[in-house]
Design a protein around this motif. Structure first.
Motif, PDB file in Angstrom:
ATOM      1  N   GLU A  81       0.587  -1.076  -0.060  1.00 46.30           N
ATOM      2  CA  GLU A  81      -0.082  -0.125  -0.062  1.00 46.30           C
ATOM      3  C   GLU A  81       0.858   1.315  -0.118  1.00 46.30           C
ATOM      4  O   GLU A  81       0.562   2.151  -0.680  1.00 46.30           O
ATOM      5  CB  GLU A  81      -0.974   0.132   1.154  1.00 46.30           C
ATOM      6  N   LYS A  82       1.954   1.337   0.767  1.00 47.22           N
ATOM      7  CA  LYS A  82       2.748   2.422   0.758  1.00 47.22           C
ATOM      8  C   LYS A  82       3.476   2.582  -0.461  1.00 47.22           C
ATOM      9  O   LYS A  82       3.904   3.675  -0.917  1.00 47.22           O
ATOM     10  CB  LYS A  82       3.858   2.293   1.922  1.00 47.22           C
ATOM     11  N   ALA A  83       3.783   1.623  -1.366  1.00 48.23           N
ATOM     12  CA  ALA A  83       4.353   1.657  -2.637  1.00 48.23           C
ATOM     13  C   ALA A  83       3.750   2.283  -3.603  1.00 48.23           C
ATOM     14  O   ALA A  83       3.991   2.916  -4.560  1.00 48.23           O
ATOM     15  CB  ALA A  83       4.970   0.235  -2.830  1.00 48.23           C
ATOM     16  N   VAL A  84       2.510   1.837  -3.672  1.00 46.44           N
ATOM     17  CA  VAL A  84       1.344   2.227  -4.531  1.00 46.44           C
ATOM     18  C   VAL A  84       1.199   3.765  -4.143  1.00 46.44           C
ATOM     19  O   VAL A  84       1.071   4.607  -5.112  1.00 46.44           O
ATOM     20  CB  VAL A  84       0.321   1.490  -4.457  1.00 46.44           C
ATOM     21  N   LEU A  85       1.128   4.229  -2.937  1.00 43.39           N
ATOM     22  CA  LEU A  85       0.750   5.624  -2.733  1.00 43.39           C
ATOM     23  C   LEU A  85       1.998   6.364  -2.970  1.00 43.39           C
ATOM     24  O   LEU A  85       1.958   7.544  -3.724  1.00 43.39           O
ATOM     25  CB  LEU A  85       0.707   5.787  -1.203  1.00 43.39           C
ATOM     26  N   ALA A 136       8.185   9.544   4.705  1.00 44.32           N
ATOM     27  CA  ALA A 136       7.488   8.673   5.580  1.00 44.32           C
ATOM     28  C   ALA A 136       7.073   7.237   5.052  1.00 44.32           C
ATOM     29  O   ALA A 136       7.076   6.373   5.664  1.00 44.32           O
ATOM     30  CB  ALA A 136       6.215   9.623   6.264  1.00 44.32           C
ATOM     31  N   LEU A 137       6.667   7.310   3.766  1.00 49.30           N
ATOM     32  CA  LEU A 137       6.512   5.872   3.040  1.00 49.30           C
ATOM     33  C   LEU A 137       7.287   5.013   2.768  1.00 49.30           C
ATOM     34  O   LEU A 137       7.310   3.892   3.033  1.00 49.30           O
ATOM     35  CB  LEU A 137       5.744   6.444   1.847  1.00 49.30           C
ATOM     36  N   ASP A 138       8.575   5.628   2.332  1.00 53.61           N
ATOM     37  CA  ASP A 138       9.660   4.777   2.071  1.00 53.61           C
ATOM     38  C   ASP A 138      11.053   5.599   2.299  1.00 53.61           C
ATOM     39  O   ASP A 138      11.700   6.302   1.580  1.00 53.61           O
ATOM     40  CB  ASP A 138       9.668   4.199   0.632  1.00 53.61           C
ATOM     41  N   PRO A 139      11.839   5.513   3.646  1.00 56.95           N
ATOM     42  CA  PRO A 139      12.685   6.187   3.907  1.00 56.95           C
ATOM     43  C   PRO A 139      14.016   6.033   2.925  1.00 56.95           C
ATOM     44  O   PRO A 139      15.099   6.907   2.814  1.00 56.95           O
ATOM     45  CB  PRO A 139      13.233   5.792   5.353  1.00 56.95           C
ATOM     46  N   GLU A 140      13.999   4.970   2.332  1.00 51.12           N
ATOM     47  CA  GLU A 140      15.396   4.364   1.439  1.00 51.12           C
ATOM     48  C   GLU A 140      15.157   4.976   0.099  1.00 51.12           C
ATOM     49  O   GLU A 140      16.015   4.618  -0.833  1.00 51.12           O
ATOM     50  CB  GLU A 140      15.579   2.995   1.539  1.00 51.12           C
ATOM     51  N   LEU A 141      14.023   5.654  -0.241  1.00 52.80           N
ATOM     52  CA  LEU A 141      13.756   5.964  -1.751  1.00 52.80           C
ATOM     53  C   LEU A 141      14.839   7.286  -1.935  1.00 52.80           C
ATOM     54  O   LEU A 141      14.332   8.422  -1.149  1.00 52.80           O
ATOM     55  CB  LEU A 141      12.338   6.487  -1.914  1.00 52.80           C
ATOM     56  N   ALA A 142      15.414   7.257  -2.903  1.00 50.19           N
ATOM     57  CA  ALA A 142      16.462   8.400  -3.155  1.00 50.19           C
ATOM     58  C   ALA A 142      15.659   9.543  -3.995  1.00 50.19           C
ATOM     59  O   ALA A 142      15.107   9.214  -5.050  1.00 50.19           O
ATOM     60  CB  ALA A 142      17.685   7.793  -4.140  1.00 50.19           C
ATOM     61  N   PRO A 143      15.747  10.827  -3.617  1.00 52.94           N
ATOM     62  CA  PRO A 143      15.023  11.795  -4.356  1.00 52.94           C
ATOM     63  C   PRO A 143      15.995  11.996  -5.278  1.00 52.94           C
ATOM     64  O   PRO A 143      17.204  11.980  -5.569  1.00 52.94           O
ATOM     65  CB  PRO A 143      15.121  12.917  -3.101  1.00 52.94           C
TER      66      PRO A 143
END
Length: 382
Positions: A81-85, A136-143
């Motif tokens: 659910e977090k990934a889809v959001l 908040a949804l994915d702390p490891e997602l690189a911006p």
């Protein structure tokens, strides 16, 4: 070190009120869910017509995500659910990494007479908050931080800082903290060369702040000697600037003057922005210096009760009780009547209540503050 005070209502009564209010706010966010969209995509308020104003789903959603995270409301969500959001949020990102609210146009936005500066303010704001929601949804997602590159050039940075208009320190405090937040992200995610440039840029920001601070108040901004609104706005703007000091573990010069001013403010309800600014300033000051801690605790407790009393019957929180509420900078765009629960105000008011709760009763509840500086940031106390 914190100072506990004994005033009515009792601690346990206040704890119950806080926890019950949190449940009601999470239920309100659930009620804002838009049908046929990923879980968590929500309207800004019950007044928000999502078909007429689809762009406002972005701020409605990022405010709600960060409020849910703060309250622990994301803990039970599935990773899928977090990934889809997250993917839904990334759909608003441009190639340079900036996030923008769809529907905003040149002829409907204003923050400064310079259109480029207007867009920079709006883009910085929306991008900081959207990145906070993604974190908040994915702390490891690189911006993607390509838009920050010009500010890694010393001459460009110095020229931009020289243009900060301290007649409006509230607006400029937002500009500066957002840039500082992006520079800290470059320091984490960038190449070695970019990290070195970000460190140099941050050092320059501290130089600028040292040169421009008013030592009598601890704030930035002109006209503060008149008191009243100019001084209040200097406080509100400077609270943002302070975040760079907190994150970099630097002592704020003349911090006690800022505490003295804020403790003289009434503990009743102001706007959602002013209320969280006051609490943020006092809590972080009490964390970092042994000065008027007992009075700070008393003030925070009174403010906490006022905020709890201000919760709307539907479980959310309003910004004010009269006037119109607009998306910041969108003067010719979406607006709604004040006095109703909205995602922005509900999140902001919970930041203040969570900070007060954590300071007064450390460890009582596991609040999840965001790690990016800007509204919602809480310097780790450990």
């Amino acid at each position: 070190m914190t100072v506990r005070v004994s005033v009515s209502p009792s601690d346990k009564e206040l704890w119950s009120r806080i926890d019950e209010a949190a449940v009601r706010s999470l239920q309100w966010f659930d009620a804002m869910q838009v049908a046929d969209r990923p879980r968590g995509v929500g309207r800004s308020s019950a007044n928000h017509d999502a078909e007429a104003w689809p762009g406002m789903l972005l701020p409605g959603t990022y405010n709600a995500i960060m409020a849910r995270a703060l309250l622990g409301g994301l803990d039970a969500w599935r990773a899928s659910e977090k990934a889809v959001l997250s993917e839904w949020l990334l759909g608003f990102r441009r190639s340079d990494g900036v996030f923008r609210v769809p529907g905003m146009r040149d002829d409907t936005v204003f923050k400064k007479p310079d259109l480029d500066e207007t867009w920079r303010y709006i883009d910085f704001h929306v991008t900081n908050y959207t990145l906070g929601a993604l974190q908040a949804l994915d702390p490891e997602l690189a911006p993607v931080l390509d838009f920050v590159a010009p500010f890694l050039e010393p001459l460009r940075l110095k020229a931009w800082m020289a243009d900060r208009d301290l007649r409006d320190p509230w607006q400029e405090g937002n500009n500066i903290v957002n840039l500082g937040s992006f520079l800290l992200l470059v320091r984490k995610w960038g190449s070695p060369g970019q990290q070195a440039a970000a460190n140099a840029a941050i050092d320059y920001l501290f130089e600028w702040h040292t040169r421009n601070q008013n030592p009598q108040t601890g704030f930035w901004g002109v006209g503060q000697s008149r008191g009243g609104i100019p001084l209040l706005h200097a406080m509100a703007g400077s609270m943002h600037n302070y975040h760079l000091y907190y994150a970099c573990r630097r002592e704020i010069p003349n911090h006690v003057a800022a505490v003295d001013y804020t403790l003289n403010l009434a503990t009743g309800i102001h706007s959602a922005c002013i209320d969280v600014d006051e609490i943020d300033l006092l809590v972080h000051a009490a964390d970092t210096q042994d000065y008027r801690r007992g009075e700070i605790a008393d003030w925070l407790r009174c403010k906490l009760v006022a905020l709890l009393d201000f919760q709307r019957p539907d479980g959310g929180f309003a910004d004010a009780l009269s006037g119109e509420l607009r998306q910041d900078g969108w003067i010719g765009g979406y607006s709604e009547p004040q006095g109703h629960s909205n995602a922005f105000s509900t999140w902001f008011r919970w930041i203040g209540m969570a900070m007060a709760d954590q300071y007064l009763w450390p460890g009582r509840r596991d609040w999840h503050f965001r790690s990016m500086i800007g509204i919602g940031y809480r310097r780790p106390t450990a």
